[in-house]
Design a protein around this motif. Structure first.
Motif, PDB file in Angstrom:
ATOM      1  N   TYR A  16       0.845  -1.180   0.000  1.00  0.00           N
ATOM      2  CA  TYR A  16       0.000   0.000   0.000  1.00  0.00           C
ATOM      3  C   TYR A  16       0.886   1.237   0.000  1.00  0.00           C
ATOM      4  O   TYR A  16       1.903   1.281   0.683  1.00  0.00           O
ATOM      5  N   LEU A  17       0.468   2.225  -0.724  1.00  0.00           N
ATOM      6  CA  LEU A  17       1.090   3.537  -0.650  1.00  0.00           C
ATOM      7  C   LEU A  17      -0.020   4.477  -0.188  1.00  0.00           C
ATOM      8  O   LEU A  17      -1.040   4.632  -0.863  1.00  0.00           O
ATOM      9  N   ILE A  18       0.173   5.040   1.006  1.00  0.00           N
ATOM     10  CA  ILE A  18      -0.865   5.836   1.642  1.00  0.00           C
ATOM     11  C   ILE A  18      -0.436   7.298   1.668  1.00  0.00           C
ATOM     12  O   ILE A  18       0.623   7.641   2.182  1.00  0.00           O
ATOM     13  N   PHE A  19      -1.272   8.137   1.101  1.00  0.00           N
ATOM     14  CA  PHE A  19      -1.075   9.581   1.132  1.00  0.00           C
ATOM     15  C   PHE A  19      -2.108  10.151   2.098  1.00  0.00           C
ATOM     16  O   PHE A  19      -3.281   9.796   2.020  1.00  0.00           O
ATOM     17  N   THR A  20      -1.672  11.025   2.996  1.00  0.00           N
ATOM     18  CA  THR A  20      -2.595  11.684   3.915  1.00  0.00           C
ATOM     19  C   THR A  20      -2.593  13.168   3.603  1.00  0.00           C
ATOM     20  O   THR A  20      -1.535  13.791   3.554  1.00  0.00           O
ATOM     21  N   HIS A  54      -5.862   9.273   1.722  1.00  0.00           N
ATOM     22  CA  HIS A  54      -6.599   9.521   2.966  1.00  0.00           C
ATOM     23  C   HIS A  54      -6.911  11.017   3.017  1.00  0.00           C
ATOM     24  O   HIS A  54      -6.028  11.822   3.311  1.00  0.00           O
ATOM     25  N   ALA A  55      -8.148  11.369   2.708  1.00  0.00           N
ATOM     26  CA  ALA A  55      -8.515  12.774   2.536  1.00  0.00           C
ATOM     27  C   ALA A  55      -9.629  13.228   3.478  1.00  0.00           C
ATOM     28  O   ALA A  55     -10.359  14.175   3.167  1.00  0.00           O
ATOM     29  N   LEU A  56      -9.744  12.590   4.629  1.00  0.00           N
ATOM     30  CA  LEU A  56     -10.799  12.982   5.568  1.00  0.00           C
ATOM     31  C   LEU A  56     -10.615  14.417   6.063  1.00  0.00           C
ATOM     32  O   LEU A  56     -11.589  15.101   6.369  1.00  0.00           O
ATOM     33  N   ILE A  83      -6.953   2.055  -6.659  1.00  0.00           N
ATOM     34  CA  ILE A  83      -6.895   3.365  -6.010  1.00  0.00           C
ATOM     35  C   ILE A  83      -8.148   3.552  -5.163  1.00  0.00           C
ATOM     36  O   ILE A  83      -9.266   3.333  -5.630  1.00  0.00           O
ATOM     37  N   TRP A  84      -7.935   3.972  -3.929  1.00  0.00           N
ATOM     38  CA  TRP A  84      -9.017   4.241  -2.987  1.00  0.00           C
ATOM     39  C   TRP A  84      -8.875   5.669  -2.469  1.00  0.00           C
ATOM     40  O   TRP A  84      -7.758   6.126  -2.219  1.00  0.00           O
ATOM     41  N   VAL A  85      -9.984   6.351  -2.272  1.00  0.00           N
ATOM     42  CA  VAL A  85      -9.996   7.662  -1.631  1.00  0.00           C
ATOM     43  C   VAL A  85     -10.850   7.539  -0.378  1.00  0.00           C
ATOM     44  O   VAL A  85     -12.003   7.105  -0.443  1.00  0.00           O
TER      45      VAL A  85
END
Length: 125
Positions: A16-20, A54-56, A83-85
């Motif tokens: 996983y590559l997670i962007f916050t 991760h765009a909460l 891809i997940w948002v």
């Protein structure tokens, strides 16, 4: 990078590559994150990743940031599995739909990051 954090993890045999994101994603911040993203993909060029945006806490984005992101998704598509948002914002969901239209990916939106991992756990069962 003030508003963008990038983390790579391996969870249940999946990378996983997670962007916050927090606040407004600027074109400048997007460029910095994309540079790190490309570097990581180069280091692990034989691996495929599931991307999680991760765009909460993201409130908006500059149009140039979104188009830079789209171009990078297309450029690096060979290493992207899904891809997940993660968001509850209708604005961010709309941005994800727009990115889907300009990439070969059906970008999925969920309200929590746990739902991403739950999805793959159910697929593996």
């Amino acid at each position: 990078m003030k508003n963008t954090c990038l983390v790579s993890i391996k969870h249940h045999e999946r990378y996983y590559l997670i962007f916050t994101f927090q606040g407004i994603l600027t074109a400048k911040e997007a460029t910095k994150a994309i540079t790190e993203w490309k570097k990581l993909f180069e280091e692990k060029k034989n691996e495929k990743f599931t991307l999680i945006f991760h765009a909460l806490e993201m409130t908006d984005y500059e149009p140039l940031a979104r188009t830079s992101w789209q171009k990078t998704i297309v450029e690096l598509s060979g290493q992207i599995e899904n891809i997940w948002v993660v968001t509850t914002s209708k604005l961010i969901m709309a941005g994800a739909k727009i990115m889907s239209m300009f990439t070969s990916f059906s970008i999925k939106t969920v309200s929590t990051e746990d739902k991403v991992y739950q999805y793959y756990a159910e697929q593996a069962a």
